[in-house]
Design a protein around this motif. Sequence first.
Motif, PDB file in Angstrom:
ATOM      1  N   ILE A  60       0.727  -1.203  -0.221  1.00 13.06           N
ATOM      2  CA  ILE A  60      -0.163  -0.609  -0.410  1.00 13.06           C
ATOM      3  C   ILE A  60       0.551   0.917  -0.101  1.00 13.06           C
ATOM      4  O   ILE A  60       0.548   2.647  -0.438  1.00 13.06           O
ATOM      5  CB  ILE A  60      -1.004   0.022   1.238  1.00 13.06           C
ATOM      6  N   ASP A  61       2.055   1.024   0.711  1.00  9.26           N
ATOM      7  CA  ASP A  61       3.265   2.621   0.486  1.00  9.26           C
ATOM      8  C   ASP A  61       4.414   2.081   0.473  1.00  9.26           C
ATOM      9  O   ASP A  61       5.163   2.043   1.249  1.00  9.26           O
ATOM     10  CB  ASP A  61       2.707   3.128   1.832  1.00  9.26           C
ATOM     11  N   MET A  62       4.685   1.122  -0.650  1.00 11.68           N
ATOM     12  CA  MET A  62       5.481   0.006  -1.227  1.00 11.68           C
ATOM     13  C   MET A  62       6.298  -0.394  -0.494  1.00 11.68           C
ATOM     14  O   MET A  62       7.636   0.417  -0.265  1.00 11.68           O
ATOM     15  CB  MET A  62       6.009   0.970  -2.144  1.00 11.68           C
ATOM     16  N   GLY A 262      18.116   7.294  12.041  1.00 10.75           N
ATOM     17  CA  GLY A 262      17.160   7.179  12.306  1.00 10.75           C
ATOM     18  C   GLY A 262      16.186   8.642  11.196  1.00 10.75           C
ATOM     19  O   GLY A 262      17.344   9.584  11.420  1.00 10.75           O
ATOM     20  N   GLU A 263      15.291   8.928  10.994  1.00  9.08           N
ATOM     21  CA  GLU A 263      14.881   9.719  10.050  1.00  9.08           C
ATOM     22  C   GLU A 263      13.879  10.505  11.440  1.00  9.08           C
ATOM     23  O   GLU A 263      13.892  10.107  12.677  1.00  9.08           O
ATOM     24  CB  GLU A 263      13.355   9.652   9.575  1.00  9.08           C
ATOM     25  N   LEU A 264      14.137  12.118  11.430  1.00 10.13           N
ATOM     26  CA  LEU A 264      14.397  12.843  12.839  1.00 10.13           C
ATOM     27  C   LEU A 264      13.119  14.005  12.757  1.00 10.13           C
ATOM     28  O   LEU A 264      13.302  15.631  12.393  1.00 10.13           O
ATOM     29  CB  LEU A 264      15.403  13.353  13.201  1.00 10.13           C
ATOM     30  N   VAL A 293      15.446  19.400   3.044  1.00  7.44           N
ATOM     31  CA  VAL A 293      14.469  18.597   1.338  1.00  7.44           C
ATOM     32  C   VAL A 293      13.533  19.186   2.027  1.00  7.44           C
ATOM     33  O   VAL A 293      12.645  18.938   0.879  1.00  7.44           O
ATOM     34  CB  VAL A 293      14.160  17.523   1.322  1.00  7.44           C
ATOM     35  N   ASP A 294      12.778  19.923   2.720  1.00  6.40           N
ATOM     36  CA  ASP A 294      11.707  20.425   3.237  1.00  6.40           C
ATOM     37  C   ASP A 294      11.738  21.784   2.825  1.00  6.40           C
ATOM     38  O   ASP A 294      10.491  22.756   3.230  1.00  6.40           O
ATOM     39  CB  ASP A 294      11.563  20.454   4.735  1.00  6.40           C
ATOM     40  N   LEU A 295      12.980  22.361   2.381  1.00  9.79           N
ATOM     41  CA  LEU A 295      12.647  23.687   2.274  1.00  9.79           C
ATOM     42  C   LEU A 295      11.695  24.449   0.854  1.00  9.79           C
ATOM     43  O   LEU A 295      12.322  23.465  -0.401  1.00  9.79           O
ATOM     44  CB  LEU A 295      14.567  24.284   1.978  1.00  9.79           C
ATOM     45  N   HIS A 338      14.194   8.313  -1.426  1.00 10.84           N
ATOM     46  CA  HIS A 338      12.671   7.803  -2.270  1.00 10.84           C
ATOM     47  C   HIS A 338      10.775   8.447  -1.744  1.00 10.84           C
ATOM     48  O   HIS A 338      10.044   8.619  -2.427  1.00 10.84           O
ATOM     49  CB  HIS A 338      12.860   6.464  -1.546  1.00 10.84           C
ATOM     50  N   ASP A 339      11.633   9.888  -0.863  1.00 14.79           N
ATOM     51  CA  ASP A 339      10.665  10.520  -0.311  1.00 14.79           C
ATOM     52  C   ASP A 339      10.605  11.904  -1.077  1.00 14.79           C
ATOM     53  O   ASP A 339       9.077  12.705  -0.447  1.00 14.79           O
ATOM     54  CB  ASP A 339      10.377  10.791   1.644  1.00 14.79           C
ATOM     55  N   GLN A 340      11.634  12.376  -1.779  1.00 18.02           N
ATOM     56  CA  GLN A 340      11.950  13.388  -2.203  1.00 18.02           C
ATOM     57  C   GLN A 340      11.737  13.749  -3.890  1.00 18.02           C
ATOM     58  O   GLN A 340      11.761  12.627  -4.609  1.00 18.02           O
ATOM     59  CB  GLN A 340      12.796  13.909  -2.066  1.00 18.02           C
TER      60      GLN A 340
HETATM   61  O1  TEU Z   1       8.681   8.542   5.915  1.00 19.29           O
HETATM   62  C1  TEU Z   1       8.005   9.102   6.399  1.00 19.29           C
HETATM   63  C2  TEU Z   1       7.733  10.864   6.284  1.00 19.29           C
HETATM   64  O2  TEU Z   1       6.936  11.433   6.177  1.00 19.29           O
HETATM   65  C3  TEU Z   1       8.613  11.347   6.284  1.00 19.29           C
HETATM   66  O3  TEU Z   1      10.617  10.982   6.472  1.00 19.29           O
HETATM   67  C4  TEU Z   1       9.421  12.897   5.341  1.00 19.29           C
HETATM   68  O4  TEU Z   1       9.269  12.467   4.229  1.00 19.29           O
HETATM   69  C5  TEU Z   1       9.714  14.102   5.469  1.00 19.29           C
HETATM   70  O5  TEU Z   1       9.233  14.787   6.957  1.00 19.29           O
HETATM   71  C6  TEU Z   1      10.518  15.237   4.780  1.00 19.29           C
HETATM   72  O6  TEU Z   1       9.457  15.578   4.652  1.00 19.29           O
HETATM   73  C7  TEU Z   1       8.921   7.287   5.762  1.00 19.29           C
HETATM   74  C8  TEU Z   1       9.247   6.670   4.291  1.00 19.29           C
HETATM   75  O7  TEU Z   1      10.324   7.065   4.488  1.00 19.29           O
HETATM   76  C9  TEU Z   1       8.292   6.363   3.810  1.00 19.29           C
HETATM   77  O8  TEU Z   1       8.772   6.168   2.458  1.00 19.29           O
HETATM   78  C10 TEU Z   1       6.838   5.946   4.334  1.00 19.29           C
HETATM   79  O9  TEU Z   1       5.512   6.342   3.386  1.00 19.29           O
HETATM   80  C11 TEU Z   1       7.208   6.658   5.857  1.00 19.29           C
HETATM   81  O10 TEU Z   1       7.991   6.665   6.518  1.00 19.29           O
HETATM   82  C12 TEU Z   1       5.941   5.770   6.474  1.00 19.29           C
HETATM   83  O11 TEU Z   1       6.193   4.110   6.904  1.00 19.29           O
END
Ligand code: TEU
Length: 572
Positions: A60-62, A262-264, A293-295, A338-340
């Motif tokens: 659903i979310d790759m 970790g994503e923060l 990347v949010d800029l 992969h989110d940008q």
């Molecule tokens: O993404 C989480 C997320 O929402 C942030 O990384 C966001 O992209 C960031 O604030 C920059 O704008 C992760 C995965 O990387 C993403 O692919 C998944 O969809 C999500 O978690 C859910 O698991």
Amino acid sequence: SSRTFWFRDAIVYQIWPASFRDSNDDGMGDIQGIIQSLDYIKSLGVNTIWLSPMYDSPQIDMGYDISDYESVYPPYGTVADMDELIKQCHSRGIKLILDLVVNHTSDQHAWFKDSRSAKDSSKRDWYIWRPAKYDADGTRRPPNNWRSNFNQPAWTWDETTQEYYLHLFCPEQPDLNWTNDDCRNAIYKSAMEFWLKKGVNGFRVDTVNMYSKPMDFPDAPIVDEGAETQPAGMLYCNGPMMHTYLKEMGAILERYDAMTVGELPNTPKTADVVRYVSAAENELSEVFQFDLVDLGRDPVDLLKLVKFGLPDMKRIVNKWQRFTEGNDAWTTVFIENHDQSRSISRFASDKPEHITDSGKLLALMNMALTGTVYVYQGEEIGMTNVPSTWGAEEYLDVNSINYFAAVKKRTNGDKAALEQAVQNVNKTGRDNARTPVQWSSAPNGGFSKTPTTKPWMRTNDNYTTINVAAQQDDPESVLNFYRKAIGVRKQRNSLLGRGEFRLVEEEDEKMFKFIKIAEGGEKAFVVLNFTAEEQTYEVPEEVGNVEAVLDTRADGKKGTLKPYEGRLYVSV
Ligand code: TEU
């Protein structure tokens, strides 16, 4: 403790398996496709691979919706293929880290199926269930007003057991309840130790600061007047138990000398970030901080791009380059994942005549910055955003699809509004990073074994000119510039990978200039032209005698930079 800090000098290449390389002609990338490409990856000079989720999943979310941590999504391969990948990476001196997605599972994970089956299920408390709230007129409401990361309510009603469950992402991605000890231990065992025992070298940790929530679930303040839900990131990130949980994880990782990144999101204060990545704390090795990347993202309409200037970009880089000064923390460098959307399109220029220069410019910037550096698949050949002429139907990401649906609903199907939404997604959408890697000028970019195989997602039309095969032997290509720049970075690691950062002329709107200083006093000066016009500059006196060691163009001239040209000087 057997912990080393190998990751601080890692140069990491991120693979997003669906779109990397299709070895068996089903239109989807796979693990054998990665194995066949390891010599190519090694040729870049990188020494670590981060593989995005390859676990079994309804997609659903790759793959960020995992239904079994201990098996592989069949179109990608098997656990035996993963064993081979680990072995083949290690035999080439490449470390491998996997994605650790444990804020939530798929709703098809056995744990959730059990949890939702009955209120007295032994796994009921492994997820976050809450009763409804009712208005005076009897209207049923979720426990609070939180909005999920994908533009929907963060709670879904379950008919069978008559309660809501929390999901910070899709309804198919229910959040695990980290306050439950059995649940946490099962996560460590299944998602972490299963793979650590096989020899993986660590994890990129998805949404790491969302595990601990304020369990009284307060409403978020209203910033989007009249909307059904409100953004709540500042509430559900960095909850009260975060550091306790991460110390538990750290104790496990330490036994394997494994790293974590970790994503923060939603953590603006540097002191808060230091706590997560200080070596003495033994929590995370490093984090991704998203300011860069949010800029230019609209704070409420996240897919809308608003204007920003080069000084804004410099201030962000400066902040996250310098936040480790005087402490034992560590930082990261990345401009794509992969989110940008693609960095050339977002931060430089994807006009055909500027693509090559822009790609090299951003490569030079990243390779001269301090911290563990990450390169996303396709970035090394200068892949760009998809053409703006693509219609809504080409965008397959659940985030894009939900966004189009929300715009349609809000505007009662207004055509112009939808067209604007498509243009927004074209600039910022995740789909831009998810098109197949362009290996050659064969149909579909040579993504599949047999090029006429239709890939799961349309290949960017510019594969005919931008592809690996065309760049392999071209000394002026983006690809060969990456190889060169990575080589220079490794050779001068104490200066480029570990040196102190000093911003020069913060307010200059046209050029990004900075100085790097190694512990031994050696200096570098980097000057990057972010405009389509020629610029002139002088090397600052304070850097002393220097020579140019990297130039993004072969025809570079001292003191001037062609459009999107960059240069690196180092002390002699
Ligand atoms: O993404 C989480 C997320 O929402 C942030 O990384 C966001 O992209 C960031 O604030 C920059 O704008 C992760 C995965 O990387 C993403 O692919 C998944 O969809 C999500 O978690 C859910 O698991």
